[in-house]
Structure formats: structure tokens, C-alpha cells
Design a protein around this motif. Structure first.
Motif, PDB file in Angstrom:
ATOM      1  N   ILE A  60       0.841  -1.198   0.000  1.00 22.83           N
ATOM      2  CA  ILE A  60       0.000   0.000   0.000  1.00 22.83           C
ATOM      3  C   ILE A  60       0.876   1.248   0.000  1.00 22.83           C
ATOM      4  N   LEU A  61       1.885   1.256   0.871  1.00 21.95           N
ATOM      5  CA  LEU A  61       2.782   2.413   0.934  1.00 21.95           C
ATOM      6  C   LEU A  61       3.581   2.565  -0.358  1.00 21.95           C
ATOM      7  N   ARG A  62       3.925   1.458  -0.968  1.00 21.75           N
ATOM      8  CA  ARG A  62       4.633   1.524  -2.257  1.00 21.75           C
ATOM      9  C   ARG A  62       3.764   2.224  -3.301  1.00 21.75           C
ATOM     10  N   CYS A  63       2.485   1.898  -3.331  1.00 20.74           N
ATOM     11  CA  CYS A  63       1.583   2.555  -4.276  1.00 20.74           C
ATOM     12  C   CYS A  63       1.457   4.048  -3.961  1.00 20.74           C
ATOM     13  N   MET A  64       1.385   4.389  -2.668  1.00 20.74           N
ATOM     14  CA  MET A  64       1.363   5.802  -2.300  1.00 20.74           C
ATOM     15  C   MET A  64       2.662   6.481  -2.727  1.00 20.74           C
ATOM     16  N   GLY A  65       3.766   5.744  -2.634  1.00 17.56           N
ATOM     17  CA  GLY A  65       5.039   6.288  -3.081  1.00 17.56           C
ATOM     18  C   GLY A  65       5.095   6.477  -4.577  1.00 17.56           C
ATOM     19  N   GLU A  66       4.599   5.494  -5.328  1.00 16.64           N
ATOM     20  CA  GLU A  66       4.584   5.616  -6.779  1.00 16.64           C
ATOM     21  C   GLU A  66       3.720   6.784  -7.236  1.00 16.64           C
ATOM     22  N   ARG A  67       2.722   7.085  -6.457  1.00 17.63           N
ATOM     23  CA  ARG A  67       1.844   8.218  -6.777  1.00 17.63           C
ATOM     24  C   ARG A  67       2.507   9.552  -6.434  1.00 17.63           C
ATOM     25  N   GLY A  68       3.610   9.511  -5.717  1.00 16.97           N
ATOM     26  CA  GLY A  68       4.271  10.737  -5.293  1.00 16.97           C
ATOM     27  C   GLY A  68       3.717  11.295  -4.011  1.00 16.97           C
ATOM     28  N   LEU A  69       2.893  10.508  -3.319  1.00 13.43           N
ATOM     29  CA  LEU A  69       2.215  11.008  -2.123  1.00 13.43           C
ATOM     30  C   LEU A  69       3.105  10.977  -0.891  1.00 13.43           C
ATOM     31  N   LEU A  70       3.849   9.906  -0.684  1.00 15.54           N
ATOM     32  CA  LEU A  70       4.635   9.767   0.546  1.00 15.54           C
ATOM     33  C   LEU A  70       5.619  10.909   0.733  1.00 15.54           C
ATOM     34  N   ARG A  71       6.263  11.301  -0.323  1.00 19.15           N
ATOM     35  CA  ARG A  71       7.324  12.295  -0.182  1.00 19.15           C
ATOM     36  C   ARG A  71       6.807  13.700   0.114  1.00 19.15           C
ATOM     37  N   GLN A  72       5.491  13.880   0.072  1.00 23.18           N
ATOM     38  CA  GLN A  72       4.926  15.194   0.390  1.00 23.18           C
ATOM     39  C   GLN A  72       4.962  15.489   1.886  1.00 23.18           C
ATOM     40  N   PHE A  73       5.097  14.440   2.697  1.00 21.55           N
ATOM     41  CA  PHE A  73       4.978  14.586   4.145  1.00 21.55           C
ATOM     42  C   PHE A  73       6.360  14.530   4.801  1.00 21.55           C
ATOM     43  N   PRO A  74       6.809  15.606   5.422  1.00 18.33           N
ATOM     44  CA  PRO A  74       8.110  15.567   6.101  1.00 18.33           C
ATOM     45  C   PRO A  74       8.090  14.822   7.423  1.00 18.33           C
ATOM     46  N   ALA A  75       6.895  14.465   7.911  1.00 21.28           N
ATOM     47  CA  ALA A  75       6.800  13.702   9.158  1.00 21.28           C
ATOM     48  C   ALA A  75       5.668  12.691   9.051  1.00 21.28           C
ATOM     49  N   LEU A  76       5.888  11.546   9.675  1.00 23.29           N
ATOM     50  CA  LEU A  76       4.923  10.456   9.681  1.00 23.29           C
ATOM     51  C   LEU A  76       4.777   9.924  11.100  1.00 23.29           C
ATOM     52  N   MET A  77       3.535   9.790  11.558  1.00 23.38           N
ATOM     53  CA  MET A  77       3.244   9.110  12.815  1.00 23.38           C
ATOM     54  C   MET A  77       2.578   7.775  12.489  1.00 23.38           C
ATOM     55  N   VAL A  78       3.089   6.695  13.077  1.00 22.07           N
ATOM     56  CA  VAL A  78       2.541   5.365  12.866  1.00 22.07           C
ATOM     57  C   VAL A  78       2.032   4.844  14.199  1.00 22.07           C
ATOM     58  N   ALA A  79       0.791   4.387  14.223  1.00 23.44           N
ATOM     59  CA  ALA A  79       0.187   3.926  15.467  1.00 23.44           C
ATOM     60  C   ALA A  79       0.765   2.580  15.899  1.00 23.44           C
ATOM     61  N   ARG A  80       0.675   2.339  17.187  1.00 24.49           N
ATOM     62  CA  ARG A  80       0.996   1.015  17.715  1.00 24.49           C
ATOM     63  C   ARG A  80       0.049   0.004  17.066  1.00 24.49           C
ATOM     64  N   ALA A  81       0.582  -0.936  16.309  1.00 19.33           N
ATOM     65  CA  ALA A  81      -0.262  -1.852  15.544  1.00 19.33           C
ATOM     66  C   ALA A  81      -1.024  -2.792  16.459  1.00 19.33           C
ATOM     67  N   LYS A  82      -2.328  -2.904  16.218  1.00 20.41           N
ATOM     68  CA  LYS A  82      -3.111  -3.905  16.935  1.00 20.41           C
ATOM     69  C   LYS A  82      -2.626  -5.279  16.513  1.00 20.41           C
ATOM     70  N   ALA A  83      -2.260  -6.107  17.491  1.00 15.85           N
ATOM     71  CA  ALA A  83      -1.581  -7.362  17.189  1.00 15.85           C
ATOM     72  C   ALA A  83      -2.271  -8.559  17.834  1.00 15.85           C
ATOM     73  N   TRP A  84      -3.577  -8.449  18.019  1.00 13.63           N
ATOM     74  CA  TRP A  84      -4.366  -9.552  18.564  1.00 13.63           C
ATOM     75  C   TRP A  84      -5.771  -9.434  18.005  1.00 13.63           C
ATOM     76  N   SER A  85      -6.343 -10.567  17.646  1.00 12.05           N
ATOM     77  CA  SER A  85      -7.750 -10.621  17.260  1.00 12.05           C
ATOM     78  C   SER A  85      -8.272 -12.002  17.624  1.00 12.05           C
ATOM     79  N   PHE A  86      -9.581 -12.169  17.596  1.00  7.70           N
ATOM     80  CA  PHE A  86     -10.151 -13.483  17.886  1.00  7.70           C
ATOM     81  C   PHE A  86      -9.677 -14.518  16.870  1.00  7.70           C
ATOM     82  N   GLU A  87      -9.417 -14.058  15.636  1.00  9.27           N
ATOM     83  CA  GLU A  87      -8.941 -14.973  14.590  1.00  9.27           C
ATOM     84  C   GLU A  87      -7.444 -15.233  14.709  1.00  9.27           C
TER      85      GLU A  87
END
Length: 347
Positions: free
Chosen positions: A254-281
């Protein structure tokens, strides 16, 4: 970049709408919903207003849009809160009246599938609020987490700068919402490490945009609510993933596609959430959670290295599908201070 305006905030005693723009799960799972509504009334002191589709599963996209229109157009309703997320809010967007929402701005709270509406409001120049659903955060078993309650209260009623706090504990293990016993005790928590910084040697302040990564990928595929990439230049990107726990390879793609679109490089800062790492499945144990989160971080860093090597990033910030959850202003100001290891948002 579009100029964004903060809608006027409610005060205790005001009327607040609770809607289901995505899924009418309050009708199937009333226990967390009714708990969340009770806390809104008793702890936050607002009058809750429901609409025809709030508790109705399978409501049409047109009917859900009609409820949004009714809530935003009502001058006595001072804020709108989503009951929960879902997976088809993208079908609601074509039925929305942009002029009605633009001329009757209200603080809107939601996340996950509500990224659709937050992005829609962003394009109208209206600041929204990523976080604070009625069933999950307000309906948390046992008690609201103190950091969640503090952030939500500040975002709902307050204005001005608010410094985010890295919690000492976090949780992502759920219990069945169908069972009354679930609500007799707070969820299981574990010690939480602090934020993890990449190229944290600078200060970036800009307008927030992003949300749930899976939903953003759908918006990109459908070419909905995505503006020319240059209009995001200088902003702060914030991304989180859902309880569906996408694999690291999918996050990278997904991020690669955003990069190919030229979108990622527009943002000088990125916040990434703590990934949810548990589910019933996928009920991962502690080592499995650690491995999953490490692989997620490596996927993000790989994409940044290829498409936005100058971007500063901070990982494991508690927003989105996290417990506790901090509210992020969507279209509001975000200051990411890598030198001082501080994040300040403007509510």
C-alpha cells in the motif's frame, strides 16, 4: 494545501449526535453501545441524540447519509460521534451534500472506516477528529482508560495545544461483547515501550492527514477524496491499521503505491500507530505480537527508504485501534518534535 477551520466545540449540556455511518452494530451488540452512551451522558454531561440508522444493521448508504445530513443541519446538535467503524462507508460518500456539510460544520469523531468521512471533511476544509467511538473507547469494559478519557474530553470540549502522552501500558486483547461478564472488569493490559523514532533530529509542524491505512488504500483505488499530491506538501501523515491485522507485505505494498503516486514524499513527518496485534482470529502471544509489530515497522521503513528517505517517523503512537487511544485532529495542526521527543496536537 486547503485551509482548514476548526468547528465550534460543544459544552456540557449540549446535544451530541451518535450515528452509525458505517455499521449499525449497536443494534446487534447493545452492551458496549449503551455503556458508551451512558458515559457520554453521565461523565461528559452531554445530551445524546440518536437517528434512525444508529441501531439498524443493513441500512442503505442513502439512509445513513440522510442521518448525517440531519445531524449536521440541526443547529441544536453541536458534535457528531460515530458509534463504531465498518467496511462500506465509501458507498455513503456519493450521497453526501458537500455544501450542507461545509456550511454547517460540526466536530466529527470517528476512526477506522470513518476515515472516509474524515477525508471528505478534510477536502471541505473542516477539521475532524480521528478517534473516540461510542462502542469502543466510551464503551470500554470496566472503565474508560484515563488517557483516552482525558484526550477525548480535551478534543470534544477544548481548543488549543494538547501534548500527547506515551502510556506505560497498552492492550489489544478483547473479550466477547455479547457476554455481560466482559463488562465487569477492565481489559488485559501489558507494559508498553515508548515511542520509536526514525530520523528524529528535527521539528515538523503541519496539517494532519491520513487515518486507517486499509481504508486509505480503498479511497486510492476508487479515486475518492484524494487530491493532487502537491496539496499535501508539508503536512503530517498519520497511519494506523485495524483489527484485521494486515500482513507486513500488504502494508508495504500500500505504501509503495502511495510512493509511486508521489504522495509519501509530500509529508516531512509520519506518525505510525501502535499496531493492533491480537484478534479473535489471530490471538498472538507476547513474542508473536512483538514480531508482528517489528515486521510492520520494517515494512514502513522500507517504503520510506525507497520513496521518502528524508521523512522523519515516529512509531507506536497510541491512536486508532489502540488502548489507550489518543485523538488526532484530522486537518488540524500537529507538531512532531524529534529533538525533544514530543508530539503536540491542536484541538
Amino acid at each position: 494545501m486547503i485551509a482548514h477551520t476548526y468547528p465550534r466545540k460543544p459544552r456540557p449540556g449540549d446535544r451530541v449526535a451518535v450515528l452509525s455511518p458505517s455499521s449499525g452494530l449497536p443494534g446487534l451488540l447493545p452492551l458496549p453501545y449503551e455503556l458508551g452512551v451512558r458515559r457520554l451522558r453521565e461523565d461528559f454531561g452531554v445530551e445524546v441524540v440518536e437517528y434512525p440508522t444508529t441501531r439498524r444493521m443493513g441500512a442503505s448508504a442513502r439512509d445513513r447519509a440522510a442521518d448525517l445530513h440531519a445531524a449536521f443541519a440541526d443547529p441544536t446538535v453541536k458534535a457528531v460521534i460515530a458509534s463504531i467503524g465498518g467496511d462500506d462507508q465509501i458507498t455513503v460518500l456519493p450521497h453526501l451534500d458537500a455544501e450542507l456539510l461545509r456550511t454547517n460544520p460540526k466536530p466529527f469523531f470517528g476512526y477506522s472506516d470513518n476515515t472516509n468521512l474524515l477525508a471528505y471533511l478534510w477536502n471541505l476544509g473542516v477539521v475532524g477528529y480521528h478517534g473516540g467511538s461510542a462502542m469502543v473507547e466510551l464503551g470500554r469494559p470496566g472503565a474508560m482508560h484515563p488517557l483516552t478519557a482525558e484526550s477525548l474530553r480535551a478534543a470534544l470540549f477544548g481548543s488549543g495545544p494538547y501534548e500527547l502522552t506515551a502510556p506505560k501500558e497498552s492492550g489489544d486483547v478483547n473479550r466477547p461483547w455479547q457476554e455481560p461478564e466482559t463488562f465487569t472488569a477492565e481489559p488485559e493490559m501489558a507494559a508498553a515501550e515508548g515511542w520509536w523514532w526514525h530520523q528524529g533530529d528535527r521539528v515538523v509542524e503541519g496539517t494532519g492527514w491520513g487515518g486507517n491505512l486499509e481504508i486509505l488504500s480503498w479511497l486510492l483505488m476508487a479515486d475518492r477524496e484524494i487530491r493532487p499530491v502537491e496539496e499535501y506538501r508539508g503536512g503530517v501523515l498519520f497511519l494506523e491499521t485495524s483489527e484485521e491485522m494486515p500482513p507486513a507485505a500488504e502494508v508495504y505494498r500500500i505504501l509503495r503505491c502511495m510512493g509511486e503516486r508521489g504522495l509519501l514524499r509530500q509529508f516531512p513527518a509520519l506518525m505510525v500507530a501502535r499496531a493492533k496485534a491480537w484478534s479473535f482470529e489471530r490471538p498472538l502471544d507476547a513474542p508473536g505480537k512483538e514480531r508482528y509489530r517489528r515486521e510492520q515497522r520494517e515494512a514502513v521503513l522500507r517504503a520510506l527508504g525507497e520513496y521518502a528517505p528524508g521523512t522523519m517517523a515516529v512509531f507506536d503512537v497510541d491512536f486508532g485501534h489502540t488502548d489507550p487511544q489518543l485523538v488526532i485532529p484530522y486537518g488540524g495542526r500537529i507538531r512532531v518534535d524529534g529533538r525533544e521527543r514530543r508530539i503536540t496536537v491542536t484541538y
